[in-house]
Design an enzyme around this catalytic site. Structure first.
Site, short mmCIF file in Angstrom:
data_model
loop_
_atom_site.label_atom_id
_atom_site.label_comp_id
_atom_site.label_asym_id
_atom_site.label_seq_id
_atom_site.Cartn_x
_atom_site.Cartn_y
_atom_site.Cartn_z
N ASP A 236 3.64 7.40 4.76
CA ASP A 236 3.78 8.77 4.23
C ASP A 236 3.75 8.79 2.71
O ASP A 236 3.01 9.56 2.10
CB ASP A 236 5.09 9.42 4.71
CG ASP A 236 5.26 9.33 6.20
OD1 ASP A 236 4.23 9.22 6.89
OD2 ASP A 236 6.41 9.35 6.68
N SER A 237 4.57 7.92 2.11
CA SER A 237 4.64 7.96 0.65
C SER A 237 3.36 7.39 0.03
O SER A 237 2.95 7.80 -1.06
CB SER A 237 5.87 7.21 0.13
OG SER A 237 5.81 5.84 0.43
N SER A 238 2.69 6.46 0.72
CA SER A 238 1.44 5.92 0.17
C SER A 238 0.34 6.97 0.22
O SER A 238 -0.38 7.19 -0.77
CB SER A 238 0.99 4.69 0.96
OG SER A 238 1.98 3.70 0.91
N LYS B 286 3.24 12.93 11.91
CA LYS B 286 2.87 11.62 11.37
C LYS B 286 1.46 11.19 11.82
O LYS B 286 0.71 10.63 11.03
CB LYS B 286 3.89 10.58 11.81
CG LYS B 286 3.82 9.31 10.97
CD LYS B 286 4.94 8.36 11.34
CE LYS B 286 5.20 7.38 10.24
NZ LYS B 286 6.17 7.85 9.26
#
Ligand code: XMP
Length: 506
Positions: A221-223, A361
């Protein structure tokens, strides 16, 4: 768009994901949403979710029965069937013949709901203690279960089923949902890859000309978020990676490598000492999490203050984090959120930018792989918790135990990849217990640590089963760990399901 009225079921998100998979946008709203607010969204159809309640329970999630008069097709599922019956004047009662798990359903009446199903009887997954004894006026019984209970009913475009078509154990579950979408005449125009362009556009409008920060954990997610914002903002975006000393072997290098092609200006902060210092002597899991969370916010803020004119914080928040959960059990409070930098925007007066807040996701994965070009190793990586190895060391976290755990974990993951098992497993990990056991190596006795292998299969991480290894694979992995990792002389395999046992040990 299909609106799902959430009455507290753990499966509500499954319904939404199934519908989106079929190309129709679906959104979840709590049962307390007013009929006016529902109508204002102009849904093509409404699904009433299940829930762990009886319509007679005090505080049962009873939505406004006027939803049935909106002229929009409705599908009630489980509690959705019972509440539909109850609100429209039918009778619902508790039964001694509760049905849990696999049950047979038999068709009594043809219906558009059964379109494309070649059988009259099939297996479905039930989970209910109440039944509809008498359907409301005008309803026909479409199917019954093997116990003779009403398993499906219909009046015009109001449909309801007593079982859960949104789970894989229910045969033809997808077909039923597809039939409902056809009844709703819902346009199949939801495609997350097409949505991507809109996301980029909206993000651009939000951050153009501004300087921002965001946390990078190495997870998907953060990438994906950082690569997206980096594409839009270039050098004006500063992702921050905090090394808390609780990462796995070579984790930071792997993150650096996989993000290298995207030319992000990642600031790597080595804060291992600080985290380990505050964890010294701490054995309580909640206290570990609390201190790690606190340190994270502190380190992150310190770093962010070095960047002039920061005005926004980008976060990889996903749809499940923002769904207003039914306040029955206060489910939202149960969400473990380590990278909750929630305190930051207020302290630093930052605007929050969350481009994925309406995505699941699997949809972020699709974007990451097909639109942003992130490497598959990153996209399909097993999740790793924010508090890292600290919650996989039972008792106090020390440098020595971290080194032992890192080594064992690296062997496990390497073997899973080499044996082609990594992608069959949703998450695999080693837990270093606080126990020691007697062993013998060569001629000498040993008294060393006991490590646990945990490997689970799951789609949503809410429920999970242990992975059924071939004996030879488990044997080889255990042998390698015991032979190669000093400090471990015994390996055990965790055969617990979730629930009741969580995936992590702490
Ligand atoms: P449990 O142990 O609750 O884990 O069955 C479900 C999933 O959540 C991850 N997990 C966490 N992730 N911070 C996180 O960011 C946490 O404190 C945390 N605890 C568990 C776990 O690894 C699994 O994927």
């Amino acid at each position: 768009m299909i609106l799902i009225v959430d009455c507290g079921s753990q499966l509500t998100q499954n319904i939404a994901r199934r519908i989106r998979e079929m190309g129709v946008l679906s959104e979840i709203v709590p049962y307390t949403t007013s009929v006016e607010a529902i109508a204002a969204q102009h849904p093509d159809g409404i699904v009433l979710s299940g829930g762990p309640f009886s319509v007679y329970d005090q505080g049962a999630p009873l939505y406004d029965g006027a939803v049935f008069s909106l002229g929009v097709p409705v599908l009630g599922i489980c509690y959705g069937l019972q509440s539909m019956a109850y609100l429209l004047g039918g009778s619902v009662k508790a039964t001694d013949h509760r049905e849990y798990g696999e049950t047979k359903l038999r068709i009594e009446q043809d219906s558009r709901l059964w379109n494309g199903i070649p059988e009259r009887e099939w297996t479905v997954w039930m989970s209910h203690g109440d039944i509809v004894e008498q359907p409301p006026e005008g309803f026909v019984v479409l199917a019954r279960s093997q116990s003779g209970h009403i398993a499906a009913m219909q009046r015009g475009e109001l449909f309801a089923v007593q079982y859960h078509p949104e789970v894989d154990h229910s045969r033809y579950g997808r077909q039923i949902l597809k039939n409902f979408l056809e009844i709703c005449d819902a346009r199949r125009d939801w495609d997350v890859e097409k949505e991507f362009d809109r996301i980029v556009e909206r993000t651009r409008e939000q951050i153009q000309g501004k300087v921002g920060i965001g946390g990078i954990s190495g997870g998907i997610d953060s990438s994906a978020l950082s690569v997206l914002i980096g594409q839009v903002a270039g050098d004006a975006f500063h992702p921050i990676f905090v090394d808390n000393g609780l990462l796995r072997a070579n984790e930071m290098q792997q993150v650096q490598q996989s993000l290298a092609p995207f030319h992000l200006r990642v600031r790597y902060v080595d804060a291992a000492k600080r985290f380990l210092e505050s964890l010294r002597g701490v054995t309580d899991p909640d206290e570990k999490r609390r201190r790690i969370g606190h340190d994270f916010v502190h380190v992150f803020e310190e770093e962010a203050r070095k960047i002039p004119e920061v005005s926004y914080l980008a976060q990889g928040t996903l749809y499940p984090d923002v769904i207003e959960s039914v306040p029955l059990f206060g489910t939202s409070s149960k969400i473990k959120r380590h990278h909750n930098v929630g305190g930051l925007p207020e302290v630093m007066k930052l605007e929050v930018v969350e481009p994925f807040r309406h995505l699941f996701k699997d949809e972020v994965r699709a974007i990451a792989e097909k639109k942003l070009g992130l490497p598959a190793t990153l996209v399909w990586r097993h999740p790793f918790p924010g508090p890292g190895l600290a919650v996989r060391i039972i008792g106090e976290v020390t440098e020595e135990k971290l080194a032992i755990l890192r080594h064992a974990d690296a062997i496990l993951i390497e073997e899973l990849r080499a044996r082609g098992l990594y992608h069959q497993i949703a998450q695999a990990l080693i837990v270093l217990t606080n126990a020691h056991s007697v062993g013998v190596m060569g001629d000498a006795g040993t008294y060393e640590g006991v490590a646990v292998i945990r490997a689970v299969t799951t789609n949503d991480f809410m429920t999970a089963d242990w992975f059924d290894f071939e004996g030879r694979d488990l044997r080889a992995i255990a042998n390698r760990i015991i032979n190669e990792v000093r400090g471990i002389n015994r390996v055990v395999y965790d055969v617990s399901q979730k629930p009741p046992s969580t995936i992590e040990w702490e």
